[in-house]
Design a protein around this motif. Structure first.
Motif, mmCIF file in Angstrom:
data_model
loop_
_atom_site.group_PDB
_atom_site.id
_atom_site.type_symbol
_atom_site.label_atom_id
_atom_site.label_comp_id
_atom_site.label_asym_id
_atom_site.label_seq_id
_atom_site.Cartn_x
_atom_site.Cartn_y
_atom_site.Cartn_z
ATOM 1 N N ILE A 285 0.809 -1.100 0.094
ATOM 2 C CA ILE A 285 -0.003 -0.131 0.123
ATOM 3 C C ILE A 285 0.716 1.334 0.013
ATOM 4 C CG2 ILE A 285 -1.658 1.237 1.378
ATOM 5 C CD1 ILE A 285 -2.921 -1.296 2.415
ATOM 6 N N THR A 286 1.762 1.217 0.878
ATOM 7 C CA THR A 286 2.753 2.608 0.800
ATOM 8 C C THR A 286 3.562 2.573 -0.394
ATOM 9 O OG1 THR A 286 4.333 1.676 2.323
ATOM 10 C CG2 THR A 286 3.032 2.446 3.560
ATOM 11 N N ASP A 287 4.039 1.607 -0.804
ATOM 12 C CA ASP A 287 4.907 1.734 -1.786
ATOM 13 C C ASP A 287 4.230 2.281 -3.182
ATOM 14 O OD1 ASP A 287 7.236 0.681 -0.643
ATOM 15 O OD2 ASP A 287 7.218 -1.237 -1.317
ATOM 16 N N ALA A 288 3.071 1.614 -3.460
ATOM 17 C CA ALA A 288 1.868 1.871 -4.503
ATOM 18 C C ALA A 288 1.320 3.613 -4.300
ATOM 19 C CB ALA A 288 0.785 0.992 -4.582
ATOM 20 N N LEU A 289 1.371 3.765 -3.195
ATOM 21 C CA LEU A 289 0.962 5.388 -3.211
ATOM 22 C C LEU A 289 2.030 6.183 -3.393
ATOM 23 C CD1 LEU A 289 -1.619 7.117 -2.119
ATOM 24 C CD2 LEU A 289 -0.835 7.044 0.093
ATOM 25 N N TYR A 290 3.287 6.064 -2.808
ATOM 26 C CA TYR A 290 4.133 7.015 -3.187
ATOM 27 C C TYR A 290 4.753 6.864 -4.933
ATOM 28 C CZ TYR A 290 4.132 8.927 1.571
ATOM 29 O OH TYR A 290 3.539 9.593 2.496
ATOM 30 N N GLU A 291 4.494 5.612 -5.146
ATOM 31 C CA GLU A 291 5.038 5.488 -6.681
ATOM 32 C C GLU A 291 3.864 6.193 -7.540
ATOM 33 O OE1 GLU A 291 5.169 1.188 -7.518
ATOM 34 O OE2 GLU A 291 6.557 0.749 -6.359
ATOM 35 N N HIS A 292 2.735 6.165 -6.982
ATOM 36 C CA HIS A 292 1.651 7.054 -7.743
ATOM 37 C C HIS A 292 2.029 8.477 -7.600
ATOM 38 C CE1 HIS A 292 -2.319 7.734 -9.423
ATOM 39 N NE2 HIS A 292 -2.421 8.686 -8.608
ATOM 40 N N PHE A 293 2.317 8.718 -6.495
ATOM 41 C CA PHE A 293 2.714 10.407 -6.273
ATOM 42 C C PHE A 293 3.831 11.177 -7.135
ATOM 43 C CE2 PHE A 293 1.271 10.409 -1.341
ATOM 44 C CZ PHE A 293 0.012 10.562 -1.946
ATOM 45 N N LEU A 294 4.744 9.872 -7.329
ATOM 46 C CA LEU A 294 6.114 10.359 -8.436
ATOM 47 C C LEU A 294 5.684 10.523 -9.615
ATOM 48 C CD1 LEU A 294 8.845 8.502 -6.450
ATOM 49 C CD2 LEU A 294 8.733 10.563 -6.561
ATOM 50 N N LYS A 295 4.512 9.936 -10.192
ATOM 51 C CA LYS A 295 4.105 9.898 -11.395
ATOM 52 C C LYS A 295 3.588 11.248 -11.776
ATOM 53 C CE LYS A 295 2.651 5.177 -11.465
ATOM 54 N NZ LYS A 295 1.448 4.117 -11.889
#
Length: 193
Positions: A48-58
């Protein structure tokens, strides 16, 4: 103008949150559902945390909070933020609407709405709303996959959505504070002519 006098919600977080709980219909039964379904979400904390911050970086609007001056991701900052998000997830999973937790949540919101240092400045409120939407969607997906009974997953998703809506309201308090009134200037003395 409303006849009700305004009070800052932070002055009575338990009262403010209880009013929200009553309004959205978050009951003790819902809180019990959240606690029972929490292990299904917590086992996916890292994802969950990895996916959220990967999304933010997009997206440039959110990536700017996590980039070094040279434009590369600030891995140290990202790890700290992921840790903080994980802490929030664990504390939220307890569904304890305690005095301490409510003021912790208020502090998180104020740190986002009044950020005066670090990359990106303060977080715009629409991005806070968007982040909660991303979390709600991720939770619903995980609950659907993890809980065997579809009706149970649906009820858990409803309960989590109510709780996350209340969290969002607390997180937005810093954005919704009434503007400060200008200081009154003393009237000039009539002797000064």
């Amino acid at each position: 103008m409303s006849s009700e006098s305004y009070y800052p919600p932070g002055a009575d977080m338990p009262g403010f949150v209880q009013e929200l709980m009553d309004f959205v219909g978050l009951t003790e039964a819902d809180l019990a559902v959240i606690r029972r379904s929490a292990p299904a979400l917590l086992k996916h904390e890292r994802a969950i945390t990895d996916a959220l911050y990967e999304h933010f970086l997009k997206f440039p609007a959110t990536a700017r909070f996590f980039l070094l001056p040279d434009g590369t991701p600030d891995q140290s900052r990202l790890q700290r933020r992921k840790h903080s998000l994980g802490r929030w997830l664990h504390e939220t999973a307890e569904a304890a609407m305690s005095h301490d937790f409510l003021y912790y949540l208020l502090a998180v919101g104020l740190s986002h709405s009044h950020r005066s240092f670090g990359p990106g400045g303060k977080v715009p409120p629409h991005l806070m709303v968007g982040a909660i939407s991303l979390v709600q969607s991720a939770f619903a997906r995980i609950l659907q996959e993890e809980l065997r009974d579809l009706a149970e997953a649906f009820e858990a998703s409803l309960a989590w959505n109510k709780l996350l809506l209340i969290h969002l309201n607390v997180l937005l308090i810093g954005y919704l504070l009434p503007p400060r009134l200008p200081r009154e200037t003393p009237l000039a003395s009539t002797d000064e002519v």
